[in-house]
Design an enzyme around this catalytic site. Structure first.
Site, PDB file in Angstrom:
ATOM      1  N   CYS A 155       0.863  -1.173   0.000  1.00 37.97           N
ATOM      2  CA  CYS A 155       0.000   0.000   0.000  1.00 37.97           C
ATOM      3  C   CYS A 155       0.897   1.219   0.000  1.00 37.97           C
ATOM      4  O   CYS A 155       2.082   1.125   0.280  1.00 37.97           O
ATOM      5  CB  CYS A 155      -0.870   0.021   1.245  1.00 37.97           C
ATOM      6  N   ARG A 213       1.402   1.790  -5.942  1.00 38.17           N
ATOM      7  CA  ARG A 213       1.643   0.755  -4.932  1.00 38.17           C
ATOM      8  C   ARG A 213       0.388  -0.040  -4.598  1.00 38.17           C
ATOM      9  O   ARG A 213       0.449  -1.079  -3.930  1.00 38.17           O
ATOM     10  CB  ARG A 213       2.170   1.401  -3.649  1.00 38.17           C
ATOM     11  N   TRP A 262      -3.813  -1.851  -1.442  1.00 37.27           N
ATOM     12  CA  TRP A 262      -3.855  -3.088  -2.233  1.00 37.27           C
ATOM     13  C   TRP A 262      -4.285  -4.155  -1.241  1.00 37.27           C
ATOM     14  O   TRP A 262      -3.551  -4.505  -0.315  1.00 37.27           O
ATOM     15  CB  TRP A 262      -2.473  -3.393  -2.804  1.00 37.27           C
ATOM     16  N   ASN A 265       0.681  -0.405   6.105  1.00 34.31           N
ATOM     17  CA  ASN A 265       1.137  -1.137   4.925  1.00 34.31           C
ATOM     18  C   ASN A 265       1.808  -2.407   5.432  1.00 34.31           C
ATOM     19  O   ASN A 265       2.665  -2.329   6.303  1.00 34.31           O
ATOM     20  CB  ASN A 265       2.144  -0.274   4.146  1.00 34.31           C
ATOM     21  N   GLY A 266       1.403  -3.557   4.919  1.00 34.65           N
ATOM     22  CA  GLY A 266       2.014  -4.800   5.356  1.00 34.65           C
ATOM     23  C   GLY A 266       0.955  -5.806   5.780  1.00 34.65           C
ATOM     24  O   GLY A 266      -0.223  -5.658   5.454  1.00 34.65           O
ATOM     25  N   GLU A 323      10.108 -12.311 -20.679  1.00 29.98           N
ATOM     26  CA  GLU A 323       9.688 -10.943 -20.347  1.00 29.98           C
ATOM     27  C   GLU A 323       8.569 -10.480 -21.295  1.00 29.98           C
ATOM     28  O   GLU A 323       7.600  -9.856 -20.868  1.00 29.98           O
ATOM     29  CB  GLU A 323      10.918 -10.009 -20.438  1.00 29.98           C
ATOM     30  N   LYS A 340       4.932  -9.344 -19.865  1.00 29.92           N
ATOM     31  CA  LYS A 340       4.405  -7.982 -20.081  1.00 29.92           C
ATOM     32  C   LYS A 340       3.067  -8.047 -20.786  1.00 29.92           C
ATOM     33  O   LYS A 340       2.142  -7.313 -20.457  1.00 29.92           O
ATOM     34  CB  LYS A 340       5.433  -7.194 -20.892  1.00 29.92           C
ATOM     35  N   GLU A 377       0.306  -9.343 -18.258  1.00 30.77           N
ATOM     36  CA  GLU A 377      -0.098  -8.430 -17.176  1.00 30.77           C
ATOM     37  C   GLU A 377      -0.763  -7.164 -17.706  1.00 30.77           C
ATOM     38  O   GLU A 377      -1.630  -6.600 -17.034  1.00 30.77           O
ATOM     39  CB  GLU A 377       1.051  -8.117 -16.220  1.00 30.77           C
ATOM     40  N   HIS A 380       9.949 -30.476 -27.089  1.00 33.27           N
ATOM     41  CA  HIS A 380       9.748 -31.289 -25.881  1.00 33.27           C
ATOM     42  C   HIS A 380       8.357 -31.071 -25.286  1.00 33.27           C
ATOM     43  O   HIS A 380       8.122 -31.457 -24.150  1.00 33.27           O
ATOM     44  CB  HIS A 380      10.851 -30.993 -24.864  1.00 33.27           C
ATOM     45  N   LYS A 424       2.609  -2.203  -7.691  1.00 31.15           N
ATOM     46  CA  LYS A 424       3.980  -2.065  -8.154  1.00 31.15           C
ATOM     47  C   LYS A 424       4.980  -2.671  -7.174  1.00 31.15           C
ATOM     48  O   LYS A 424       5.952  -3.283  -7.577  1.00 31.15           O
ATOM     49  CB  LYS A 424       4.315  -0.593  -8.367  1.00 31.15           C
TER      50      LYS A 424
END
Ligand code: F6R
Length: 617
Positions: free
Chosen positions: A2, A27, A76, A102-103, A486, A490, A493, A509, A612
Site C-alpha cells: 500500500c 503501490r 492493495w 502497509n504490510g 519478459e 508484459k 499483465e 519437448h 507495483k
C-alpha cells in the site's frame, strides 16, 4: 503493498496528502482514504473503495474541515476485500485516533480475539483495524503518550508493517513505526512528511531520512525524532533525493508507461553515466569493496518477476566476463529450500523498488548464512540496498507504471557494468575485451532510440491488428530466452491475454503441441554473427512452427535477410554484439504489450490485481 503518506506543517494537509497519494497510487489502487485534524482540533476521515478519483469525489461531496495534520493511504487489499469499510484509515479510541498501515499483521486473529474478549468491537475485516484498536487501548494505558503506545503495540505485532497514526489530542504530531515495510521521512522548512517512498513528497522537499528496521518516528512541524522499539534515540543521517518531481509526472504522455518506454534510452544512458572513466568501468558505490569479489566461487542472483528475467540475462554476462558460475533464482523459491550458501557466495539481488518482500527476505536469509550481498536497485532509501553489503543503483528515474519497462533495461545495464567490473577486478577479462564491451554499452541508448523512432509506429499498428488475439507465444534461445519470458509476462499483465515464453530448443519437448493455424508466435532471432549454428537453429524452429500454421513475428537484427522468407512480420533491431541483443530485442515487446492493452482500452499504468511494490510475501 500500500502507499502511505503523512504531513504536519502550515499548509492544507488534504492537498498534500492527495498529491502524495497520486504519486503512490502505483503501490495499490483498490481503495484510498485520508484523515485530517482540522483547525478546531477535531479528526475527520473519508475513505472510498476504488481508485483515488473516487476519494476525490467523496471529498468534493462532503469536504473535510481544513487542517494541517494528516495521513493518507492507497490500498492493495490483503485482509478483507476492497470495500469502503476495509479502506484505511481505521479509527479507534472513540474515533479520535486514526491509523493507516502497509504490510500484513500475521497474528491479527489472536489479537482480535483478545480485544473482543475485552469488549472492543470492529467495523472491518482488516488486520489494520486490530492494530488501531490495540493502539487505542495502549494509548489510554500510556496516559495519552502516542509514541509510548506505539512501543507497546509493536512489541505485540508479528509480520510486516509500516503504521502511521495521529490522535485528536495531539494536533501537529504524526507517529510512525516500521518493520520490514518501507517508510521515508521528508524534511521540510517548518513542515515534515512521511511516505512509503520519496515520490510521496519529492515535489516539496528533496532532503530525506530513511529510518531503519524496528524504529519509531515522530514528526511535528518543528522536527523529527527517531527511536528504536525500546525507546532509545537513534541518529539518522539525511540524504539528498536525486529525482525531481517532474520526473515522476506524465509530462504530456498518454500514460506513465508510454513515458517510461520512451525513457528506455535514458535509463540505460544514465545507468552508465559516470561509471566509465578512461575506458574503464568505475562504479563509485563499489569503491574500496574489491574484497567483496575475492574468494567468490559462485554468484546467486535473486529477484522476482521482470527483475528475475534481467537476472537471467545477467548470468550470461557474468559467466562470460567474470568467469564465475551463476545461478539465478526466484527469491521466494530460494528462501524456503535450505539453500547451500556461505562466504564463497556472492548474492546479487535485483529490485526496482528495493522493497519486494520476497527478495528482501531471501537477501536476509543469504546474509544469515554468511553470503556476501550486493543489491541492484532503482529506489533510493529502500530497504533491500540498506540490508546489503554493497549497492549498485540503476538510474532509470522513478518508475510509476506498475509493469516494469525502463527499470528492466536499466537492471540489465547494471548487470553488464557489474560483470565487466568483476571480470576486471578478478583478472578474468582483458582490457581489450572490456574496452570493446564498454563501446557497445555506450552505443545502446542510441540504438534503443532508433527502435522507438523507426519501429514503434509499425509495432503499434501490429498490436491494433492483433487486439482480438487470445493467446501469444514467445520463443528465444540463449540471451533471447529471458526476453521471450519478459515479452510474455508484459503481455499477460497489461492485456490479460494468455501468453507464454519458451526456450526455443524446448519446443519439441512439449510446447509445440500448442501450435495451431493462426497462433501468433514472437521469435527472438539471434544475430547471424552470434554463431551460425544458433541462428540456423532458431530458423529451423521457425520452420517447425510455420509448418503447423503459426503466424511468426520475428524480432531480428537489421540486415538479417535470412529470416525474411520465414516470418510473417519482422520487427527490426539494430546490430549489437550478442550479449547486448536482449536490451534491444525487449523494446519492441514492451511497445507491443503496451500497444495491445491500449487497443483493448485497458489501463496500462494500473493493470488489474497488481501493485507495483509487492511488500507482502
Ligand atoms: C512486471 C513487474 C514485476 C516486478 C517484480 C519485482 O512488469 O514489474 O514482475 O518486476 O514484482 O519488483 P521489484 O523489481 O520492485 O523487486
Amino acid at each position: 503493498m500500500c502507499g502511505i503518506v503523512g504531513y504536519v506543517g502550515p499548509r492544507e494537509s488534504q492537498d498534500i496528502l492527495l498529491a502524495g497519494l497520486a504519486r503512490l497510487e502505483y503501490r495499490g489502487y483498490d481503495s484510498a482514504g485520508i484523515a485530517v485534524i482540522d483547525r478546531e482540533g477535531s479528526l475527520g476521515m473519508r475513505k472510498k473503495a476504488g481508485k483515488l478519483a473516487r476519494l476525490r469525489e467523496a471529498l468534493d461531496e462532503a469536504p473535510l474541515g481544513a487542517g494541517t495534520t494528516g495521513i493518507g493511504h492507497t490500498r492493495w487489499a490483503t485482509h478483507g476485500g476492497p470495500t469502503d469499510l476495509n479502506a484505511h484509515p481505521h479509527l479507534a479510541d472513540d474515533d479520535r485516533l486514526a491509523v493507516i498501515h502497509n504490510g500484513i499483521i500475521e497474528n491479527f486473529s489472536a489479537l482480535k480475539a483478545e480485544l473482543e474478549a475485552e469488549g472492543f468491537s470492529f467495523r472491518s475485516q482488516t488486520d489494520t483495524e486490530v492494530a488501531a484498536v490495540l493502539l487505542g487501548r495502549e494509548y489510554r494505558a500510556a496516559g495519552g503518550d502516542l509514541a509510548a503506545a506505539f512501543r507497546a503495540v509493536v512489541s505485540r505485532l508479528e509480520g510486516a508493517f509500516t503504521l502511521l497514526a495521529m490522535h485528536e489530542d495531539h494536533p501537529g504530531l504524526v507517529v510512525g513505526a516500521r518493520r520490514n515495510s518501507p517508510l521515508v521521512i521528508g524534511l521540510g522548512e517548518g513542515e515534515n512528511f512521511l511516505g512509503s517512498d520519496v515520490a510521496a513528497f519529492v515535489e516539496h522537499t528533496r532532503r530525506a531520512l530513511a529510518i531503519g528496521q524496528d524504529q519509531i518516528v515522530s514528526i511535528t512541524p518543528e522536527g523529527v525524532s527517531v527511536t528504536d522499539f525500546d525507546g532509545a534515540v537513534v541518529e539518522v543521517e539525511p540524504f539528498e533525493v536525486s529525482w525531481d518531481a517532474a520526473a515522476a509526472d506524465k509530462g504530456g504522455w498518454s500514460s506513465f508507461m508510454a513515458k517510461e518506454v520512451s525513457e528506455e534510452p535514458e535509463a540505460v544512458a544514465n545507468t552508465v553515466l559516470g561509471r566509465v572513466q578512461d575506458g574503464q568501468i568505475v562504479i563509485p558505490e563499489l569503491d574500496g569493496l574489491d574484497g567483496l569479489f575475492q574468494g567468490v566461487s559462485r554468484v546467486i542472483v535473486l529477484a522476482c518477476g521482470t527483475a528475475y528475467y534481467a537476472g537471467l540475462v545477467g548470468k550470461y554476462a557474468i559467466e562470460q566476463w567474470a568467469r564465475i558460475p551463476v545461478d539465478v533464482e526466484l527469491a521466494h523459491e530460494f528462501r524456503y529450500r535450505d539453500p547451500i550458501v556461505g562466504p564463497e557466495t556472492l548474492v546479487v539481488s535485483i529490485s526496482q523498488s528495493g522493497e519486494t518482500m520476497d527478495t528482501l527476505m531471501a537477501v536476509k536469509e543469504a546474509a544469515r548464512l554468511g553470503a556476501k550481498t550486493l543489491s541492484i536497485c532503482n529506489t533510493q532509501g529502500a530497504t533491500i540496498p540498506r540490508e546489503s553489503d554493497a549497492i549498485v543503483y540503476t538510474h532509470a528515474g522513478p518508475e510509476v507504471a506498475v509493469a516494469s519497462t525502463k527499470a528492466f533495461v536499466a537492471q540489465i545495464t547494471a548487470l553488464y557494468l557489474l560483470a565487466l567490473h568483476v571480470g576486471r577486478v578478478r583478472g578474468a577479462l582483458s582490457a581489450e575485451v572490456a574496452g570493446a564491451a564498454i563501446a557497445e554499452l555506450e552505443a545502446l541508448p542510441e540504438k534503443i532510440r532508433w527502435i522507438l523512432e523507426n519501429e514503434q509506429e509499425r509495432i503499434e499498428q501490429l498490436s491494433r491488428w492483433m487486439s482480438d488475439t487470445r493467446s501469444v507465444l514467445f520463443l528465444g534461445r540463449h540471451v533471447g530466452y529471458p526476453i521471450a519470458l519478459e515479452g510474455a509476462l508484459k503481455l499477460k499483465e497489461l492485456s490479460y491475454i494468455h501468453a507464454e515464453g519458451f526456450a526455443a530448443g524446448e519446443l519439441k519437448h512439449g510446447p509445440i503441441a500448442l501450435i495451431e493455424p493462426g497462433q501468433p508466435v514472437f521469435v527472438m532471432v539471434p544475430s547471424p554473427r552470434q554463431g551460425a549454428t544458433l541462428h540456423a537453429k532458431v530458423i529451423s524452429n521457425i520452420e517447425e512452427i510455420r509448418a503447423r500454421g503459426a503466424r511468426v513475428i520475428a524480432v531480428a537484427e537489421e540486415g538479417d535477410a535470412a529470416v525474411l522468407p520465414f516470418a510473417d512480420e519482422v520487427l527490426r533491431v539494430p546490430l549489437a554484439a550478442p550479449l547486448f541483443e536482449p536490451i534491444l530485442a525487449v523494446v519492441p515487446l514492451h511497445i507491443f504489450a503496451m500497444g495491445l492493452a491500449t487497443a483493448k482500452g485497458l489501463d496500462v499504468d494500473q493493470p488489474r490485481n497488481l501493485a507495483k511494490s509487492v511488500t507482502v510475501e
